[in-house]
Write a protein that holds these residues in place. Structure first.
Motif, short mmCIF file in Angstrom:
data_model
loop_
_atom_site.label_atom_id
_atom_site.label_comp_id
_atom_site.label_asym_id
_atom_site.label_seq_id
_atom_site.Cartn_x
_atom_site.Cartn_y
_atom_site.Cartn_z
N ASN A 274 0.85 -1.19 0.00
CA ASN A 274 0.00 0.00 0.00
C ASN A 274 0.88 1.24 0.00
N VAL A 275 0.78 2.01 -1.08
CA VAL A 275 1.58 3.23 -1.20
C VAL A 275 0.87 4.34 -0.43
N SER A 276 1.43 4.68 0.69
CA SER A 276 0.89 5.74 1.53
C SER A 276 1.59 7.04 1.20
N SER A 277 2.16 7.69 2.18
CA SER A 277 2.79 8.99 1.99
C SER A 277 3.46 9.38 3.30
N LEU A 278 4.36 10.32 3.20
CA LEU A 278 4.84 10.99 4.41
C LEU A 278 3.65 11.46 5.24
N SER A 279 2.56 11.87 4.56
CA SER A 279 1.36 12.36 5.25
C SER A 279 0.60 11.25 5.96
N GLY A 280 1.00 10.00 5.76
CA GLY A 280 0.38 8.91 6.49
C GLY A 280 0.79 8.87 7.95
N ARG A 281 1.85 9.61 8.29
CA ARG A 281 2.30 9.68 9.68
C ARG A 281 2.39 11.11 10.19
N VAL A 282 2.63 12.06 9.28
CA VAL A 282 2.84 13.45 9.67
C VAL A 282 1.67 14.30 9.17
N ALA A 283 0.83 14.76 10.08
CA ALA A 283 -0.30 15.61 9.71
C ALA A 283 0.19 17.03 9.47
N THR A 284 -0.30 17.62 8.38
CA THR A 284 0.15 18.94 7.97
C THR A 284 -1.05 19.83 7.70
N PRO A 285 -1.03 21.08 8.13
CA PRO A 285 -2.14 21.98 7.80
C PRO A 285 -2.25 22.18 6.30
N MET A 286 -3.45 22.45 5.85
CA MET A 286 -3.80 22.71 4.45
C MET A 286 -4.02 21.44 3.63
N ILE A 287 -3.68 20.27 4.18
CA ILE A 287 -3.99 19.02 3.48
C ILE A 287 -4.55 18.00 4.48
N GLY A 288 -5.36 18.48 5.41
CA GLY A 288 -5.84 17.63 6.50
C GLY A 288 -6.61 16.41 6.05
N TRP A 289 -7.47 16.56 5.05
CA TRP A 289 -8.27 15.41 4.61
C TRP A 289 -7.40 14.39 3.86
N TYR A 290 -6.40 14.87 3.14
CA TYR A 290 -5.46 13.94 2.50
C TYR A 290 -4.71 13.16 3.57
N CYS A 291 -4.25 13.88 4.59
CA CYS A 291 -3.57 13.21 5.71
C CYS A 291 -4.48 12.17 6.37
N ALA A 292 -5.75 12.52 6.55
CA ALA A 292 -6.69 11.59 7.17
C ALA A 292 -6.81 10.31 6.35
N SER A 293 -6.86 10.46 5.03
CA SER A 293 -7.00 9.27 4.17
C SER A 293 -5.77 8.38 4.26
N LYS A 294 -4.59 8.98 4.32
CA LYS A 294 -3.37 8.19 4.38
C LYS A 294 -3.12 7.63 5.78
N HIS A 295 -3.46 8.40 6.82
CA HIS A 295 -3.39 7.84 8.18
C HIS A 295 -4.29 6.61 8.28
N GLY A 296 -5.50 6.72 7.74
CA GLY A 296 -6.43 5.60 7.78
C GLY A 296 -5.91 4.40 7.02
N LEU A 297 -5.31 4.65 5.84
CA LEU A 297 -4.76 3.55 5.05
C LEU A 297 -3.66 2.83 5.83
N GLU A 298 -2.83 3.58 6.54
CA GLU A 298 -1.77 2.94 7.31
C GLU A 298 -2.32 2.14 8.49
N ALA A 299 -3.35 2.66 9.14
CA ALA A 299 -3.94 1.93 10.27
C ALA A 299 -4.54 0.61 9.81
N VAL A 300 -5.29 0.64 8.72
CA VAL A 300 -5.89 -0.59 8.20
C VAL A 300 -4.81 -1.55 7.72
N SER A 301 -3.76 -1.01 7.09
CA SER A 301 -2.66 -1.86 6.63
C SER A 301 -1.98 -2.57 7.79
N ASP A 302 -1.80 -1.86 8.90
CA ASP A 302 -1.20 -2.49 10.08
C ASP A 302 -2.06 -3.66 10.58
N ALA A 303 -3.37 -3.43 10.64
CA ALA A 303 -4.27 -4.50 11.08
C ALA A 303 -4.24 -5.67 10.08
#
Length: 302
Positions: A136-165
């Motif tokens: 699963n190709v995530s992003s730096l934003s999968g771990r580091v939340a950044t202002p101005m791209i919050g929803w993108y970060c949320a999608s990648k954080h979620g992808l990483e959480a599901v991938s871990d499970a």
């Protein structure tokens, strides 16, 4: 292990680099795209380089299209699926306040739900054949939340959480689930980020959008090719014991380390300063305390 590797979003940017790299290394590659013309262009590009790969039409956000494309890819692979590389995704820029509900749903559908639903199709096939890989190709934003791209970060954080499970759930069946976290590379994603910011209407954050659009030429012109990401994906697919995560790029490794080591207030101030949210953020970053111009009295100590 025989069988095909399915690469989603294979017609541009990182996905294209991955598909061509794997084809060059002798993999049976099937790339997905939503556009018939772009699929033909990818096949033609492969032929110009003396490579062979197939394509299938697939919209990851549409159940029928996803299932139809997966069945076609499985047929092209002779009923075996060596790996799935979930790369397809979209950018979503703008503050959390400025991004509409529908736009937020769109980025979550493509970046989070789509890859997970494709993995759900792949897992029974891989279990029956005795193993496989899901990258699963995530992003730096999968771990580091950044202002101005919050929803993108949320999608990648979620992808990483599901991938871990999923990694823990599928291991007993010989399926390895791996996350790849690229930093910033020269792809259409950046054009999409800036285009979405430019299209936002009246906003309390208009000054930040103007600042970020002003630096677009500096950012877009200095980003490296995504080829290093393709090489790391190949490593994730071939390593006997792949790591749970691979970060790609100096910027990704530095930012991930800083996120772990810096106090939240310091990290927040640095990010705020970079995107121009508050001039006082830079003062706070340098001095370690609130500047007088913040205008917000500190909370009483307990």
């Amino acid at each position: 292990m025989s069988g095909a590797v399915l690469v989603t979003g294979a017609t541009g940017g990182i996905g294209r680099a991955i598909a061509l790299r794997l084809a060059r290394d002798g993999w049976r590659v099937i790339g997905t795209t939503r556009d018939r013309d772009r699929a033909a262009e990818l096949r033609a590009c492969a032929r110009r380089h003396g490579l062979s790969l197939d394509t299938v039409l697939m919209d990851l956000t549409d159940t029928a299209s996803r299932e139809r494309g997966f069945a076609e890819a499985l047929d092209l692979g002779g009923g075996r699926l060596r790996a799935v590389v979930n790369n397809a995704g979209m950018a979503m820029s703008g503050t959390v306040e400025d991004v509409t509900e529908q736009a937020a749903r769109d980025v979550l559908e493509l970046n989070l739900l789509g890859p997970v639903q494709l993995a759900r199709l792949a897992l029974p096939v891989m279990r029956d054949q005795g193993g496989g890989r899901i990258v699963n190709v995530s992003s730096l934003s999968g771990r580091v939340a950044t202002p101005m791209i919050g929803w993108y970060c949320a999608s990648k954080h979620g992808l990483e959480a599901v991938s871990d499970a999923m990694r823990m759930e599928a291991e007993r069946d010989g399926v390895r689930v791996v996350i790849v976290q690229p930093g910033c590379y020269a792809t259409d994603l950046w054009n999409e980020v800036f285009a979405r910011m430019a299209a936002i209407g009246p906003s309390a954050y208009a000054d930040c959008y103007r600042l970020l659009n002003a630096v677009k030429p500096l950012v877009a012109g200095r980003l490296p090719s995504p080829e290093p990401v393709a090489r790391v994906v190949r490593r994730a697919l071939t390593a006997p014991r792949p790591r749970a995560r691979y970060s790609v790029g100096v910027d990704a490794r530095v930012a991930l380390a800083a996120e772990r080591l810096l106090p939240a207030r310091t990290a927040d101030a640095a990010k705020q300063a970079v995107v121009g949210l508050r001039a006082a953020a830079l003062w706070r970053l340098l001095c370690g305390r609130a500047a007088p111009m913040d205008g917000i009295p500190p909370l009483p100590s307990r």
